[in-house]
Scaffold this active site. Structure first.
Site, PDB file in Angstrom:
ATOM      1  N   ARG A  82       0.852  -1.188   0.000  1.00  0.00           N
ATOM      2  CA  ARG A  82       0.000   0.000   0.000  1.00  0.00           C
ATOM      3  C   ARG A  82       0.892   1.244   0.000  1.00  0.00           C
ATOM      4  O   ARG A  82       1.663   1.468   0.919  1.00  0.00           O
ATOM      5  CB  ARG A  82      -0.930  -0.002   1.212  1.00  0.00           C
ATOM      6  CG  ARG A  82      -1.946   1.138   1.186  1.00  0.00           C
ATOM      7  CD  ARG A  82      -3.041   0.931   2.209  1.00  0.00           C
ATOM      8  NE  ARG A  82      -2.578   1.146   3.574  1.00  0.00           N
ATOM      9  CZ  ARG A  82      -3.341   0.946   4.657  1.00  0.00           C
ATOM     10  NH1 ARG A  82      -4.567   0.475   4.522  1.00  0.00           N
ATOM     11  NH2 ARG A  82      -2.858   1.166   5.862  1.00  0.00           N
ATOM     12  N   GLU A  83       0.765   2.046  -1.029  1.00  0.00           N
ATOM     13  CA  GLU A  83       1.555   3.270  -1.187  1.00  0.00           C
ATOM     14  C   GLU A  83       0.612   4.399  -1.567  1.00  0.00           C
ATOM     15  O   GLU A  83       0.305   4.614  -2.734  1.00  0.00           O
ATOM     16  CB  GLU A  83       2.632   3.080  -2.265  1.00  0.00           C
ATOM     17  CG  GLU A  83       3.751   2.135  -1.884  1.00  0.00           C
ATOM     18  CD  GLU A  83       4.684   2.726  -0.843  1.00  0.00           C
ATOM     19  OE1 GLU A  83       4.789   3.971  -0.775  1.00  0.00           O
ATOM     20  OE2 GLU A  83       5.316   1.951  -0.100  1.00  0.00           O
TER      21      GLU A  83
ATOM     22  N   SER B 275     -12.632  -3.714   0.430  1.00  0.00           N
ATOM     23  CA  SER B 275     -12.903  -3.290   1.801  1.00  0.00           C
ATOM     24  C   SER B 275     -14.396  -3.114   2.013  1.00  0.00           C
ATOM     25  O   SER B 275     -15.085  -2.534   1.176  1.00  0.00           O
ATOM     26  CB  SER B 275     -12.195  -1.965   2.090  1.00  0.00           C
ATOM     27  OG  SER B 275     -10.803  -2.097   1.957  1.00  0.00           O
TER      28      SER B 275
ATOM     29  N   THR C  56      -7.661   3.545  13.990  1.00  0.00           N
ATOM     30  CA  THR C  56      -6.280   3.296  13.630  1.00  0.00           C
ATOM     31  C   THR C  56      -5.627   4.585  13.152  1.00  0.00           C
ATOM     32  O   THR C  56      -6.279   5.438  12.561  1.00  0.00           O
ATOM     33  CB  THR C  56      -6.174   2.223  12.526  1.00  0.00           C
ATOM     34  OG1 THR C  56      -4.826   2.127  12.087  1.00  0.00           O
ATOM     35  CG2 THR C  56      -7.066   2.553  11.344  1.00  0.00           C
TER      36      THR C  56
ATOM     37  N   THR D 229      -3.078   4.484  11.033  1.00  0.00           N
ATOM     38  CA  THR D 229      -2.428   4.211   9.748  1.00  0.00           C
ATOM     39  C   THR D 229      -3.286   4.609   8.559  1.00  0.00           C
ATOM     40  O   THR D 229      -2.816   4.612   7.439  1.00  0.00           O
ATOM     41  CB  THR D 229      -2.085   2.714   9.629  1.00  0.00           C
ATOM     42  OG1 THR D 229      -3.301   1.949   9.628  1.00  0.00           O
ATOM     43  CG2 THR D 229      -1.215   2.271  10.780  1.00  0.00           C
ATOM     44  N   LYS D 230      -4.559   4.918   8.799  1.00  0.00           N
ATOM     45  CA  LYS D 230      -5.445   5.260   7.691  1.00  0.00           C
ATOM     46  C   LYS D 230      -6.584   6.123   8.202  1.00  0.00           C
ATOM     47  O   LYS D 230      -7.191   5.831   9.235  1.00  0.00           O
ATOM     48  CB  LYS D 230      -6.008   3.974   7.054  1.00  0.00           C
ATOM     49  CG  LYS D 230      -6.854   4.213   5.820  1.00  0.00           C
ATOM     50  CD  LYS D 230      -7.323   2.884   5.234  1.00  0.00           C
ATOM     51  CE  LYS D 230      -8.179   3.106   3.998  1.00  0.00           C
ATOM     52  NZ  LYS D 230      -8.663   1.819   3.443  1.00  0.00           N
TER      53      LYS D 230
END
Length: 525
Positions: A41-42, A110, A136, A138-139
Site C-alpha cells: 500500500r503506497e 474493503s 487506527t 495508519t489510515k
C-alpha cells in the site's frame, strides 16, 4: 493456482518504519516470522516510485513463495504480475477490474457494512477486508469502526459463500485473542485471517511481532475446534468442577479487582472476603496497567457509571484481556438510558467479557430485545423462552451468560444450566445482584488459576467449561447460603438477613452445594 492462506495478512506502510529500518529488510523479517500474504500500500508515492517498490517487494515475496497483492492500482498489479489487487468502495468496480486482470487474479474489497459485504458477494469478490474494527492511525477512516461485535454480523452475510474474510483496523497482539474469540457469527462462520499494519511494520523486531501474532491466531483456532467437539457436561461434572473452584478460591485467595456500584462497594468487598478471595477497589484509568499485573480477575459493574469511570473500565478490560484473565460484566440498569447502552456497547467492542450477568430487563436491553421492559435497575418482565434466549445471547457475545431471577439460567452457548435455589429475602436487600457479580468474578479468578496459561495464547477467553462451572458455583453459593441464612436464629427480616447471608457464604461447604443444589442441565440439542 494454490489458494491463498490469509492467516496473517501484512499491509505495508513505509511511514511507520522505525529509524534505521528499511522496507525490504522489515518485509523479509516479517515473512520469516510467519506472514502469509502481503499487500503493498503506497498512498503517497508517484507511479514510478510505487512501481519500483512493488517490483522489489514482488521479487522478495516470490523468493519465499508468499503471494503479493497491490492496493488500489490495477496498472501496478498488471506491471509486476501481482497475485491480486485490493479495492476500496470508491475504486474501480470488481466486474470491470476482472476484465482487465489475468484469469486467476485475486480481487479483494474493503467493506464496512453488511450491505457492502452483500454487494461484494454478488459482484464475485474473492475476499473481503472487514473493518476498520478499531480506530487506527495508519489510515483516515471514512466510516466509524465496526467493533468486534459488528464483525460477527458481517460474517453471517458470508454464509453459504466461498468468500474469505479478513479483519483489519487497529489489530495488535494485545487484542487479537479478543477479536478472534468475539468475531465469530452465531452460525460459527469465522475469520480466515487478520490484516496487520503497525504492530509489525513499526516494530523494532518485525519477525518476533509476526511470530507472536500468528501463534495467537493458530492457538485460538485450535482451542475453538476443541471446544466445538466437546460434549455437553453432565450435572455431576459441573457440580464437581464448581466445588473444586470453591475450594481453590479458599486455598489461593485470588485478588479480584472490582469496579463496582459505590452503593454496595462494602457489601461486595465483604462477600468477596467471605468466599475466601481478596477484594481490590480502584477506578483511576492511570493505574489500570499496573493493577492488571496484580489481580486475577476483573468485575465491571456499571451501577453508578460516570464518564470518568467508563474510561477506567475501558482501560482495565484492555489490560486484563492482554493478561489473559477473566472479566465479569454486570450491565446494571443498562435499559435506563442511552448513555448506559452506548457505554456497554463500547466496553464490549473494546474487550472480551468472560461472563455477562444480568436480570431479564438488563439482558433484554443488551440484546436489543423488546420482550421485557426495564426501569432503572429492576426487571419488569421475563422471557417466554429463557433457555433459548440465554443460549443465543451467550453465542452472540461469545461468553458465559447468567440470567438471574426467581429461576436462574446460565449458558456457555451450548448447554443451559437451570437453577431454582434462593430465598425471597435475597431479592429484597440492596445489592444482591451486585454481590453475585463479586461471587462470579471470585470463582472465575480461581477457575483461571486452576490451569496454567503460560503457553496458552487463547487465555481465559476460551475456557468456557471452567467459567460455566464457576458461574454455576457462584450462583449456587449465594442462593443456597440465602436459604440457610433465613433459618438462623435471630434472622427476622432484611436487616438481620444480610450479615447472616455473609456468614453463611463463609461457612458453606462443597457438600452443601451438592446436597442442596436444585439444578438441571439442558443440552443444545
Amino acid at each position: 493456482m494454490d489458494p491463498i492462506d490469509f492467516t496473517l495478512y501484512l499491509v505495508t506502510d513505509r511511514s511507520l518504519l522505525p529509524a534505521g529500518k528499511d522496507h525490504l529488510e522489515t518485509l523479509e523479517q516479517a515473512i520469516k516470522g510467519g506472514v502469509t500474504v502481503v499487500q503493498i500500500r503506497e498512498k503517497n508515492a508517484d507511479t514510478a516510485e510505487f512501481l519500483q517498490i512493488a517490483q522489489q517487494s514482488k521479487a522478495l515475496c516470490d523468493r519465499y513463495k508468499i503471494p503479493l497483492i497491490v492496493n488500489d492500482r490495477i496498472d501496478i498489479a498488471l506491471a509486476i504480475g501481482a497475485r491480486g489487487v485490493h479495492l476500496g468502495q470508491t475504486d474501480m468496480p470488481i466486474n470491470v477490474a476482472r476484465k482487465l486482470l489475468p484469469e486467476g487474479t485475486i480481487i479483494g474489497i474493503s467493506c464496512n457494512t453488511v450491505e457492502e459485504v452483500l454487494r461484494a458477494k454478488e459482484a464475485g469478490a474473492d475476499y473481503v477486508g472487514l473493518g476498520a474494527v478499531w480506530s487506527t492511525q495508519t489510515k483516515k477512516l471514512t466510516s466509524p469502526p465496526i467493533g468486534v461485535r459488528g464483525l460477527g454480523v458481517m460474517l453471517e452475510a458470508l454464509d453459504s459463500s466461498n468468500i474469505s474474510a479478513v479483519a483489519i483496523g487497529g489489530i495488535k497482539s494485545s487484542n487479537l485473542a479478543h477479536l478472534l474469540h468475539g468475531s465469530t457469527s452465531q452460525t460459527e462462520h469465522r475469520l480466515d485471517g487478520v490484516a496487520v499494519v503497525s504492530d509489525i511494520v513499526a516494530s523494532p523486531n518485525p519477525e518476533e511481532a509476526a511470530q507472536r501474532l500468528r501463534s495467537i491466531f493458530i492457538s485460538s483456532r485450535l482451542v475453538a475446534g476443541e471446544l466445538q467437539s466437546k460434549s455437553t457436561p453432565s450435572r455431576d461434572d459441573i457440580l464437581m468442577k464448581a466445588c473444586t473452584i470453591m475450594d481453590t478460591t479458599r486455598k489461593l485467595s485470588p485478588l479480584v479487582h472490582q469496579m463496582t456500584n459505590v452503593v454496595v462497594a462494602n457489601q461486595s468487598a465483604n462477600i468477596t472476603l467471605a468466599l475466601g478471595a481478596s477484594p481490590m477497589m480502584a477506578t483511576a484509568p492511570e493505574e489500570m496497567g499496573d493493577l492488571s499485573k496484580l489481580s486475577h480477575a476483573l468485575l465491571v459493574n456499571i451501577g453508578t457509571l460516570v464518564s470518568g469511570s467508563l474510561q477506567g473500565m475501558l482501560k482495565a478490560g484492555y489490560f486484563v484481556n492482554a493478561a489473559r484473565n477473566p472479566i465479569v460484566l454486570d450491565p446494571v440498569g443498562i435499559g435506563a438510558s442511552d448513555f448506559r447502552k452506548n457505554s456497554v456497547s463500547e466496553l464490549l467492542n473494546s474487550w472480551q467479557a468472560t461472563v455477562i450477568k444480568g436480570n431479564a430487563g438488563e439482558l433484554a436491553a443488551l440484546a436489543g430485545s423488546s420482550e421485557t421492559v426495564s426501569k432503572g435497575v429492576d426487571s419488569l418482565g421475563s422471557f417466554k423462552d429463557p433457555v433459548t434466549f440465554t443460549r443465543q445471547l451467550a453465542r452472540k457475545e461469545r461468553c458465559v451468560v447468567v440470567l438471574t431471577g426467581e429461576t436462574d439460567y446460565i449458558s456457555d452457548g451450548k448447554c443451559v444450566v437451570i437453577l431454582k435455589n434462593g430465598d425471597p429475602l435475597l431479592g429484597k436487600i440492596t445489592g444482591s445482584g451486585c454481590m453475585l457479580g463479586s461471587c462470579i468474578a471470585s470463582y472465575c479468578a480461581a477457575a483461571n488459576l486452576l490451569e496454567s496459561n503460560d503457553e496458552y495464547s487463547g487465555g481465559s477467553l476460551d475456557r468456557g467449561g471452567n467459567f460455566l462451572a464457576a458461574a454455576v458455583g457462584a450462583v449456587l453459593t449465594l442462593t443456597i447460603a440465602s436459604e440457610l441464612a433465613t433459618k438462623r436464629e435471630g434472622v427476622r427480616g432484611i436487616g438481620s438477613f444480610l450479615p447472616a447471608l455473609i456468614d453463611n457464604v463463609a461457612a458453606l461447604q462443597p457438600e452443601d452445594i451438592r446436597r442442596f443444589a436444585k439444578m438441571k442441565v439442558v443440552d443444545s440439542n
